[in-house]
Design an enzyme around this catalytic site. Structure first.
Site, mmCIF file in Angstrom:
data_model
loop_
_atom_site.group_PDB
_atom_site.id
_atom_site.type_symbol
_atom_site.label_atom_id
_atom_site.label_comp_id
_atom_site.label_asym_id
_atom_site.label_seq_id
_atom_site.Cartn_x
_atom_site.Cartn_y
_atom_site.Cartn_z
ATOM 1 C CG HIS A 243 -28.653 -5.675 -5.684
ATOM 2 N ND1 HIS A 243 -29.683 -6.634 -5.515
ATOM 3 C CD2 HIS A 243 -27.354 -6.114 -5.600
ATOM 4 C CE1 HIS A 243 -28.840 -7.951 -5.504
ATOM 5 N NE2 HIS A 243 -27.962 -7.264 -5.550
HETATM 6 O O1 RIB Z 1 -28.330 -7.606 -1.044
HETATM 7 C C1 RIB Z 1 -27.869 -6.555 -1.411
HETATM 8 C C2 RIB Z 1 -28.248 -5.137 -0.651
HETATM 9 O O2 RIB Z 1 -27.490 -5.637 -0.008
HETATM 10 C C3 RIB Z 1 -26.880 -4.049 -1.777
HETATM 11 O O3 RIB Z 1 -27.633 -2.918 -1.056
HETATM 12 C C4 RIB Z 1 -25.328 -4.463 -1.517
HETATM 13 O O4 RIB Z 1 -25.397 -3.005 -1.294
HETATM 14 C C5 RIB Z 1 -25.624 -5.385 0.155
HETATM 15 O O5 RIB Z 1 -25.590 -3.903 0.859
#
Ligand code: RIB
Ligand code: CA
Length: 313
Positions: A243
């Protein structure tokens, strides 16, 4: 071209860690002015510790790390140990940090940095709940116009939620903070789950990290080996979704991403859809566009960039 000055606001988190490593490995394109920790994946004490662990892993102990908000604006903190493990950085065994936190609150660092640097030259890169950013905007409204751009990981449209049926974790944890940021008027680029769920650490990609045969390569491989469990089980994914590294990869190679400049609003009233990013992808409303909402990533290009840069550390 001069490197882009950024503040990374983060809740490490294995994927946050990889995003930070990518930034630190790319000095031609990115100058990290500081890292601000926020409560999110795990409580603030751990996110502030993990941010320093990552800086030491990259031998970048000169980067100032500040602790920020330990809970959302108006809600109880929701954490994600079920995804990231008890430490937030489960997977590799990494030493406790020796570098200290810098005195002072992360929110004040964000405010002062934006006031000291020439207007329009500092980019904010939130990788967790938007509590620090929203608090800074509320405490010092004058800084909003001084922000060059906000490039954040959060939200979802076609992919819908990963923590509830409707909401992505970062937005869900602090929807009121997200509402402040998305309504601030700042230039915003959004890396939603629609994009990050295509940035998967397949076995081949994980092996490429290991083949770097470095402490960073092995640590990243072990982090993503651990981090993939949740998504593999829930989505049947081929591997861990990276992500947050989509944010720092965008700063280096924006051409790897494509999306639409649309209106995005945050659900803050209904408990059923709390934290949903209501993205007007088909432009069916007359609401003015307030975000560049990404929809696609060149995953092969992304991993080629990431692996090449990690090899530098
Ligand atoms: O949904 C994914 C996000 O939530 C990413 O930033 C992960 O690190 C969590 O913070
Ligand atoms: Ca994160």
């Amino acid at each position: 071209m001069a490197p882009r000055k950024i503040i990374i606001d983060t809740d490490p988190g294995q994927d946050d860690a990889v995003a930070i490593l990518l930034a630190l490995a790319s000095p031609e394109e990115i100058e990290v002015l500081g890292i601000t920790a926020v409560a999110g994946n795990v409580p603030l004490e751990l996110t502030a510790k993990n941010a320093r662990i990552v800086c030491e892993l990259a031998d970048h102990t000169h980067i100032p790390v500040y602790a920020g908000c330990d809970r959302p604006l108006n809600r109880e903190l929701v954490t994600a140990e079920h995804v990231h493990g008890k430490t937030g950085l489960d997977g590799p065994v990494l030493p406790d940090p020796q570098m200290p936190l810098v005195d002072g609150h992360a929110v004040d660092f964000i405010i002062e940095t934006l006031r000291v640097h020439e207007s329009g030259t500092v980019t904010l890169c939130p990788l967790g709940p938007l509590t620090n950013i929203a608090t800074a905007f509320q405490k010092a409204p004058d800084i909003v116009d001084r922000v060059q751009e906000i490039v954040l990981m959060g939200g979802a449209y076609f992919e819908v939620g990963n923590i509830t049926p409707a909401a992505e974790f970062n937005i869900y944890v602090d929807p009121e903070a997200a509402e402040v940021v998305f309504n601030s008027g700042a230039h915003i680029v959004v890396m939603p789950l629609d994009v990050t769920h295509d940035a998967l650490v397949t076995q081949q990609r994980n092996e490429a990290f290991r083949a770097l045969n470095s402490k960073v390569g092995h640590a990243v491989a072990e982090m993503t080996d651990f981090f993939e469990r949740f998504d593999k089980e829930k989505y049947g994914s081929e591997g861990a979704p990276l992500h947050d590294p989509c944010v720092t990869a965008y700063l280096i190679r924006p051409d790897l991403f494509s999306g639409r400049h649309i209106n995005v609003q945050i659900e803050t009233q209904s408990e059923l859809t709390m934290g949903m990013t209501v993205a007007d992808w088909w432009r069916v409303t007359k609401h003015p566009p307030n975000a560049m909402f990404m929809g696609e990533v060149d995953a092969e290009g992304f991993f080629a960039l990431l692996t090449e840069r990690l090899a530098r550390l």
